[in-house]
Write a protein that holds these residues in place. Structure first.
Motif, short mmCIF file in Angstrom:
data_model
loop_
_atom_site.label_atom_id
_atom_site.label_comp_id
_atom_site.label_asym_id
_atom_site.label_seq_id
_atom_site.Cartn_x
_atom_site.Cartn_y
_atom_site.Cartn_z
N LEU A 1 -27.56 4.24 5.70
CA LEU A 1 -27.28 3.46 6.74
C LEU A 1 -28.00 2.67 7.72
CD1 LEU A 1 -23.94 5.63 7.33
CD2 LEU A 1 -23.99 3.58 5.89
N GLY A 2 -29.31 3.08 7.56
CA GLY A 2 -30.26 2.76 8.67
C GLY A 2 -30.96 4.03 9.38
N ASP A 3 -31.44 3.86 10.64
CA ASP A 3 -31.91 4.98 11.24
C ASP A 3 -30.88 5.68 12.01
OD1 ASP A 3 -34.30 3.87 10.45
OD2 ASP A 3 -34.59 2.36 12.19
N THR A 4 -30.13 6.71 11.01
CA THR A 4 -29.39 7.30 11.71
C THR A 4 -29.63 8.53 12.44
OG1 THR A 4 -28.82 8.62 9.88
CG2 THR A 4 -27.77 6.38 9.98
N LYS A 5 -30.92 9.06 12.16
CA LYS A 5 -31.44 10.42 12.72
C LYS A 5 -30.56 11.66 12.33
CE LYS A 5 -33.56 8.23 16.72
NZ LYS A 5 -33.45 6.79 16.26
N GLY A 6 -30.09 11.48 11.04
CA GLY A 6 -29.14 12.48 10.53
C GLY A 6 -27.99 12.49 10.98
N THR A 7 -27.34 11.57 11.56
CA THR A 7 -25.68 11.44 11.79
C THR A 7 -24.90 10.53 11.25
OG1 THR A 7 -26.18 9.92 13.91
CG2 THR A 7 -26.64 12.14 14.24
N VAL A 8 -23.83 10.50 11.32
CA VAL A 8 -22.84 9.60 10.92
C VAL A 8 -21.62 9.58 11.92
CG1 VAL A 8 -21.65 11.16 9.22
CG2 VAL A 8 -21.54 8.72 8.97
N ALA A 9 -21.37 8.19 12.05
CA ALA A 9 -20.25 7.90 13.11
C ALA A 9 -18.83 7.48 12.23
CB ALA A 9 -20.61 6.84 14.00
N LEU A 10 -17.88 8.51 12.47
CA LEU A 10 -16.71 8.31 11.52
C LEU A 10 -15.50 7.95 12.29
CD1 LEU A 10 -17.40 11.65 9.52
CD2 LEU A 10 -17.75 9.10 8.48
N ARG A 11 -14.64 7.34 11.63
CA ARG A 11 -13.22 7.05 12.07
C ARG A 11 -12.29 6.71 11.00
NH1 ARG A 11 -9.90 3.02 15.01
NH2 ARG A 11 -11.11 1.15 14.22
N MET A 12 -11.00 7.18 11.25
CA MET A 12 -10.00 6.71 10.53
C MET A 12 -9.09 5.74 11.29
SD MET A 12 -6.90 9.27 8.35
CE MET A 12 -5.72 8.50 7.54
N PRO A 13 -9.05 4.65 10.77
CA PRO A 13 -8.12 3.56 11.69
C PRO A 13 -6.63 3.91 11.43
CG PRO A 13 -8.93 2.53 9.83
CD PRO A 13 -9.66 3.93 9.62
N MET A 14 -5.93 3.48 12.47
CA MET A 14 -4.62 3.59 12.56
C MET A 14 -3.99 2.14 12.18
SD MET A 14 -1.51 4.70 15.33
CE MET A 14 -1.99 6.48 15.38
N HIS A 15 -4.37 1.55 11.01
CA HIS A 15 -3.74 0.40 10.59
C HIS A 15 -3.50 0.46 8.93
CE1 HIS A 15 -3.89 -3.91 9.56
NE2 HIS A 15 -4.03 -4.20 10.82
N GLU A 16 -2.41 0.09 8.67
CA GLU A 16 -1.81 0.32 7.21
C GLU A 16 -2.39 -0.38 6.28
OE1 GLU A 16 2.31 -0.29 4.64
OE2 GLU A 16 2.26 -0.53 6.82
N LEU A 17 -2.92 -1.45 6.69
CA LEU A 17 -3.48 -2.37 5.60
C LEU A 17 -5.23 -1.76 5.29
CD1 LEU A 17 -3.88 -6.19 5.17
CD2 LEU A 17 -5.84 -4.88 4.91
N ALA A 18 -5.66 -1.53 6.64
CA ALA A 18 -7.28 -0.94 6.31
C ALA A 18 -7.05 0.29 5.65
CB ALA A 18 -7.55 -0.90 7.85
N VAL A 19 -6.25 1.34 5.72
CA VAL A 19 -5.97 2.56 5.26
C VAL A 19 -5.57 2.25 3.61
CG1 VAL A 19 -4.84 4.88 5.14
CG2 VAL A 19 -5.53 3.85 7.17
N GLU A 20 -4.80 1.38 3.53
CA GLU A 20 -4.69 1.13 1.93
C GLU A 20 -6.05 0.62 1.41
OE1 GLU A 20 -1.50 -1.71 -0.82
OE2 GLU A 20 -1.37 -1.57 1.46
N LEU A 21 -6.73 -0.26 1.93
CA LEU A 21 -7.78 -0.62 1.24
C LEU A 21 -8.66 0.52 1.23
CD1 LEU A 21 -9.47 -3.00 0.00
CD2 LEU A 21 -10.30 -3.30 2.67
N LEU A 22 -9.07 1.31 2.36
CA LEU A 22 -9.93 2.18 2.32
C LEU A 22 -9.85 3.60 1.23
CD1 LEU A 22 -10.43 2.69 6.12
CD2 LEU A 22 -12.38 2.46 4.46
#
Length: 271
Positions: free
Chosen positions: A112-133
């Protein structure tokens, strides 16, 4: 040539999700709505696609994108662990406008790039977005704008800035929140607020007991110690059941699939 789909029309929505899925599989960029601002996304496990995303926004590897997921199970597969407070925060605020920065699973094959061993995560509250994901699996998603410009709140704004760099625009009207997500870093022993956003800090404190901020750093410099963390409440263990299927040397297949019911470096998690 970009294609834009009016997702208020059921047939256009179905066609748009299918086209967006195909575009992601071709390592192309898509624009999708979320509950905060519109995002531009790619397959999180295809490094050249992530590079395209950064180039389209005018960013470098030092500003890696966060990852959006369609389920808690997908999120837990991407991290080494959720820490003491992660599950409680997920239970309270996901799906929703809270981005959690965790240590990434070291067995995953991604860049993902220079993450320094981390990841930023989110689950959106959007029906279309979640359906796609659920169809695509985890997507590297940054706000749909050129670096330094305001984040797009509708597909038309995103298209003006990103143009033909994006293959598919999913238009679901104006996004639900003018503020981006709140970002909390869980990589230390005490949660730290990295960016104020749509979820108020006091609501986060009501769950974790203590939340470090830049003000606490200022107090430290003056000789005052920050508050000690409160004892954590017992956390449910259901989210820890699924472990990552991606290991070095195996195909880069996303852990979130269509059958699952309803994500970088923290400073750039901007959607």
């Amino acid at each position: 040539m970009s294609r834009r789909y009016d997702c208020s029309d059921p047939m256009e929505r179905t066609r748009g999700i299918a086209e967006a899925f195909s575009a992601v599989r071709r390592s192309e960029l898509i624009v999708l709505p979320t509950d905060t601002v519109y995002g531009v996304g790619v397959d999180a496990f295809v490094a050249p696609a992530v590079e395209k995303l950064l180039e389209a926004k005018g960013r470098g590897r030092e500003m890696p994108p966060p990852v959006l997921v369609g389920s808690v199970r997908a999120a837990t597969a991407l991290v080494e662990d959720l820490g003491t407070y992660g599950q409680d925060l997920i239970d309270e605020f996901w799906p929703g406008a809270l981005t959690l920065v965790c240590r990434s699973n070291p067995n995953l094959v991604w860049d993902l790039g220079d993450t320094k061993g981390t990841v930023a995560l989110r689950m959106p509250m959007h029906e279309l977005a979640v359906e796609l994901l659920k169809e695509t699996g985890p997507l590297a998603v940054s706000s749909a704008n050129l670096s330094g410009r305001p984040a797009a709140r509708d597909a038309a704004e995103a298209e003006k800035m990103l143009g033909d760099a994006v293959s598919v625009y999913l238009d679901a009207g104006v996004s639900g929140n003018t503020e981006p997500s709140t970002i909390v870093d869980l990589t230390g022993s005490v949660p730290r607020l990295l960016r104020a956003g749509a979820v108020p800090a006091d609501k986060i404190r009501s769950v974790v007991g203590v939340l470090l901020t830049d003000e606490d750093d200022d107090h430290d410099e003056d000789g005052a110690a920050p508050d000690a963390p409160a004892e954590p409440a017992d956390a449910p263990s259901g989210a820890a059941a699924a472990k990552p299927s991606l290991t070095k040397g195996e195909p880069s297949k996303a852990p979130d699939g269509p059958a699952e019911p309803p994500s970088g470096s923290a400073q750039t998690a901007d959607s």
